[in-house]
Scaffold this motif. Structure first.
Motif, PDB file in Angstrom:
ATOM      1  N   UNK A  66       0.832  -1.207   0.000  1.00 57.58           N
ATOM      2  CA  UNK A  66       0.000   0.000   0.000  1.00 57.58           C
ATOM      3  C   UNK A  66       0.863   1.254   0.000  1.00 57.58           C
ATOM      4  N   UNK A  67       1.917   1.219   0.805  1.00 62.19           N
ATOM      5  CA  UNK A  67       2.827   2.363   0.938  1.00 62.19           C
ATOM      6  C   UNK A  67       3.407   2.756  -0.414  1.00 62.19           C
ATOM      7  N   UNK A  68       3.905   1.757  -1.160  1.00 63.26           N
ATOM      8  CA  UNK A  68       4.532   2.052  -2.446  1.00 63.26           C
ATOM      9  C   UNK A  68       3.504   2.539  -3.463  1.00 63.26           C
ATOM     10  N   UNK A  69       2.301   1.977  -3.455  1.00 55.10           N
ATOM     11  CA  UNK A  69       1.263   2.418  -4.379  1.00 55.10           C
ATOM     12  C   UNK A  69       0.849   3.859  -4.089  1.00 55.10           C
ATOM     13  N   UNK A  70       0.763   4.208  -2.819  1.00 53.67           N
ATOM     14  CA  UNK A  70       0.397   5.577  -2.438  1.00 53.67           C
ATOM     15  C   UNK A  70       1.477   6.550  -2.885  1.00 53.67           C
ATOM     16  N   UNK A  71       2.740   6.161  -2.738  1.00 51.13           N
ATOM     17  CA  UNK A  71       3.838   7.038  -3.145  1.00 51.13           C
ATOM     18  C   UNK A  71       3.798   7.312  -4.641  1.00 51.13           C
ATOM     19  N   UNK A  72       3.411   6.302  -5.429  1.00 51.97           N
ATOM     20  CA  UNK A  72       3.282   6.511  -6.872  1.00 51.97           C
ATOM     21  C   UNK A  72       2.167   7.496  -7.175  1.00 51.97           C
ATOM     22  N   UNK A  73       1.062   7.383  -6.428  1.00 51.11           N
ATOM     23  CA  UNK A  73      -0.054   8.314  -6.629  1.00 51.11           C
ATOM     24  C   UNK A  73       0.334   9.730  -6.227  1.00 51.11           C
ATOM     25  N   UNK A  74       1.275   9.845  -5.306  1.00 56.07           N
ATOM     26  CA  UNK A  74       1.719  11.165  -4.846  1.00 56.07           C
ATOM     27  C   UNK A  74       2.639  11.857  -5.848  1.00 56.07           C
ATOM     28  N   UNK A  75       3.056  11.141  -6.877  1.00 56.90           N
ATOM     29  CA  UNK A  75       3.873  11.784  -7.896  1.00 56.90           C
ATOM     30  C   UNK A  75       5.182  11.099  -8.214  1.00 56.90           C
ATOM     31  N   UNK A  76       5.572  10.092  -7.441  1.00 53.83           N
ATOM     32  CA  UNK A  76       6.792   9.357  -7.775  1.00 53.83           C
ATOM     33  C   UNK A  76       6.631   8.679  -9.131  1.00 53.83           C
ATOM     34  N   UNK A  77       7.577   8.903 -10.028  1.00 49.25           N
ATOM     35  CA  UNK A  77       7.487   8.310 -11.355  1.00 49.25           C
ATOM     36  C   UNK A  77       7.895   6.843 -11.358  1.00 49.25           C
ATOM     37  N   UNK A  78       8.653   6.439 -10.352  1.00 43.19           N
ATOM     38  CA  UNK A  78       9.124   5.056 -10.256  1.00 43.19           C
ATOM     39  C   UNK A  78       9.076   4.604  -8.810  1.00 43.19           C
ATOM     40  N   UNK A  79       8.827   3.306  -8.629  1.00 45.25           N
ATOM     41  CA  UNK A  79       8.884   2.732  -7.287  1.00 45.25           C
ATOM     42  C   UNK A  79      10.259   2.955  -6.680  1.00 45.25           C
ATOM     43  N   UNK A  80      11.287   2.967  -7.529  1.00 45.99           N
ATOM     44  CA  UNK A  80      12.663   3.125  -7.044  1.00 45.99           C
ATOM     45  C   UNK A  80      13.087   4.585  -6.954  1.00 45.99           C
ATOM     46  N   UNK A  81      12.172   5.493  -7.294  1.00 46.53           N
ATOM     47  CA  UNK A  81      12.523   6.900  -7.305  1.00 46.53           C
ATOM     48  C   UNK A  81      12.856   7.457  -5.939  1.00 46.53           C
ATOM     49  N   UNK A  82      12.365   6.805  -4.886  1.00 38.85           N
ATOM     50  CA  UNK A  82      12.613   7.308  -3.544  1.00 38.85           C
ATOM     51  C   UNK A  82      13.918   6.843  -2.936  1.00 38.85           C
ATOM     52  N   UNK A  83      14.695   6.057  -3.665  1.00 40.58           N
ATOM     53  CA  UNK A  83      15.987   5.586  -3.147  1.00 40.58           C
ATOM     54  C   UNK A  83      17.041   6.655  -3.411  1.00 40.58           C
ATOM     55  N   UNK A  84      17.605   7.272  -2.381  1.00 41.33           N
ATOM     56  CA  UNK A  84      18.593   8.341  -2.596  1.00 41.33           C
ATOM     57  C   UNK A  84      19.799   7.848  -3.384  1.00 41.33           C
ATOM     58  N   UNK A  85      20.208   8.622  -4.372  1.00 41.22           N
ATOM     59  CA  UNK A  85      21.338   8.212  -5.210  1.00 41.22           C
ATOM     60  C   UNK A  85      22.646   8.198  -4.435  1.00 41.22           C
ATOM     61  N   UNK A  86      22.728   8.964  -3.340  1.00 49.56           N
ATOM     62  CA  UNK A  86      23.975   9.057  -2.585  1.00 49.56           C
ATOM     63  C   UNK A  86      24.097   8.018  -1.486  1.00 49.56           C
ATOM     64  N   UNK A  87      23.120   7.113  -1.369  1.00 55.89           N
ATOM     65  CA  UNK A  87      23.232   6.058  -0.359  1.00 55.89           C
ATOM     66  C   UNK A  87      24.445   5.179  -0.632  1.00 55.89           C
ATOM     67  N   UNK A 142      26.399   1.924  -1.466  1.00 60.40           N
ATOM     68  CA  UNK A 142      25.912   0.931  -2.415  1.00 60.40           C
ATOM     69  C   UNK A 142      25.247  -0.267  -1.743  1.00 60.40           C
ATOM     70  N   UNK A 143      25.794  -0.723  -0.610  1.00 62.20           N
ATOM     71  CA  UNK A 143      25.227  -1.898   0.042  1.00 62.20           C
ATOM     72  C   UNK A 143      23.830  -1.589   0.588  1.00 62.20           C
ATOM     73  N   UNK A 144      23.688  -0.429   1.223  1.00 63.03           N
ATOM     74  CA  UNK A 144      22.379  -0.027   1.739  1.00 63.03           C
ATOM     75  C   UNK A 144      21.415   0.207   0.585  1.00 63.03           C
ATOM     76  N   UNK A 145      21.910   0.815  -0.485  1.00 64.62           N
ATOM     77  CA  UNK A 145      21.061   1.096  -1.639  1.00 64.62           C
ATOM     78  C   UNK A 145      20.522  -0.196  -2.247  1.00 64.62           C
ATOM     79  N   UNK A 146      21.369  -1.223  -2.345  1.00 67.97           N
ATOM     80  CA  UNK A 146      20.913  -2.505  -2.897  1.00 67.97           C
ATOM     81  C   UNK A 146      19.773  -3.074  -2.058  1.00 67.97           C
ATOM     82  N   UNK A 147      19.902  -2.985  -0.746  1.00 67.76           N
ATOM     83  CA  UNK A 147      18.841  -3.477   0.146  1.00 67.76           C
ATOM     84  C   UNK A 147      17.544  -2.731  -0.082  1.00 67.76           C
ATOM     85  N   UNK A 148      17.622  -1.404  -0.178  1.00 67.38           N
ATOM     86  CA  UNK A 148      16.420  -0.596  -0.350  1.00 67.38           C
ATOM     87  C   UNK A 148      15.777  -0.849  -1.712  1.00 67.38           C
ATOM     88  N   UNK A 149      16.595  -1.003  -2.748  1.00 66.07           N
ATOM     89  CA  UNK A 149      16.067  -1.299  -4.079  1.00 66.07           C
ATOM     90  C   UNK A 149      15.272  -2.599  -4.052  1.00 66.07           C
TER      91      UNK A 149
END
Length: 267
Positions: free
Chosen positions: A123-144, A146-153
């Motif tokens: 539900x959380x991810x679907x709501x975020x898309x409705x809020x304007x996120x163009x991608x499910x992965x759009x909320x993953x900070x690019x500066x994270x 790499x290991x943490x980023x892989x987990x979040x992705x």
């Protein structure tokens, strides 16, 4: 003439007001605090976040409390600076996060049902898309990192149903990636190899291991950090023992160092 410090708060609201008053005093009267900008304290916030992480991993709750206070100060600091240019203030920040939480928990504040944690995340991810996120992965900070980023992705992809069905499938993928990496960089083969391809295969192997860790409920960042700390503790024991015998590590053989290393493993 010194200011009278605001008294200790007996409730969360009063304690928070006390911090806001102190921040106002510092911003108006302290040469260092007056000089700061949102950009200038960014690196300090990152440092404080890592210090909180260290305290959590150490299991020191008193230190966790102290570091949470430091981070709270930074949040108030950013809000105070932004209020001076009428961009936003602490009230906007608090109402903003409250509105977001209400909107993203329709199973609590609405008529949506969520029978388990997985449903909440979907539900959380679907709501975020409705809020304007163009991608499910759009909320993953690019500066994270790499290991943490892989987990979040991987977590976010899972939130919309893109995931393996069983951990055995994930382990098969780990073994597949290991075979592919070995083909590019066979430890028994001393010929030159394509470094870029080997690097790519190694990245795939790490990604698959992180994925498997998720399936068996292991946080890979925590696991690696605990191993880092274990290595540091053992290596420092090795250094101490070498110094006690008047030796330098670079003058010792591996066999001599292994004696102390094996001692350290028993501690």
């Amino acid at each position: 003439m010194p200011l009278n410090p605001p008294v200790t708060g007996a409730t969360p609201a009063v304690a928070f007001e006390r911090l806001l008053k102190i921040m106002d005093d510092l911003r108006e009267n302290c040469p260092w605090d007056k000089k700061q900008t949102i950009e200038s304290i960014r690196h300090l916030t990152i440092e404080e976040t890592y210090e909180l992480s260290d305290a959590i991993l150490s299991g020191d709750l008193q230190e966790v409390k102290k570091e949470l206070g430091d981070i709270m100060l930074h949040l108030v600091f950013y809000s105070r600076i932004a209020s001076e240019t009428n961009d936003f203030n602490i009230t906007d920040v608090l109402n903003g996060i409250s509105d977001k939480l209400i909107n993203r928990h329709p199973h609590i504040y609405g008529d949506i049902e969520a029978e388990d944690e997985a449903a909440v995340k979907r539900n959380w991810e679907q709501i975020k898309l409705k809020e304007g996120n163009k991608s499910v992965l759009g909320g993953v900070p690019s500066s994270l990192p790499a290991l943490v980023k892989a987990s979040r992705i991987q977590e976010k992809a899972r939130g919309v149903g893109f995931d393996w069905e069983d951990k055995s499938q994930v382990w098969e993928k780990v073994e597949e990636e290991m075979r592919e990496f070995k083909q590019e960089f066979n430890p028994e083969d001393h010929r030159d190899f394509d470094h870029e391809k080997a690097e790519g295969e190694f990245g795939d192997l790490l990604f698959s291991l992180i994925n498997y860790a998720r399936f068996i409920n292991i946080n890979p960042e925590d696991a690696l950090e605990k191993t880092n700390r274990k290595f540091i503790k053992r290596f420092q024991y090795l250094e101490t023992k070498a110094n006690e015998q008047g030796k330098k590590l670079h003058d010792m053989t591996l066999a001599e160092m292994d004696v102390f290393w094996n001692e350290a493993k028993k501690l």
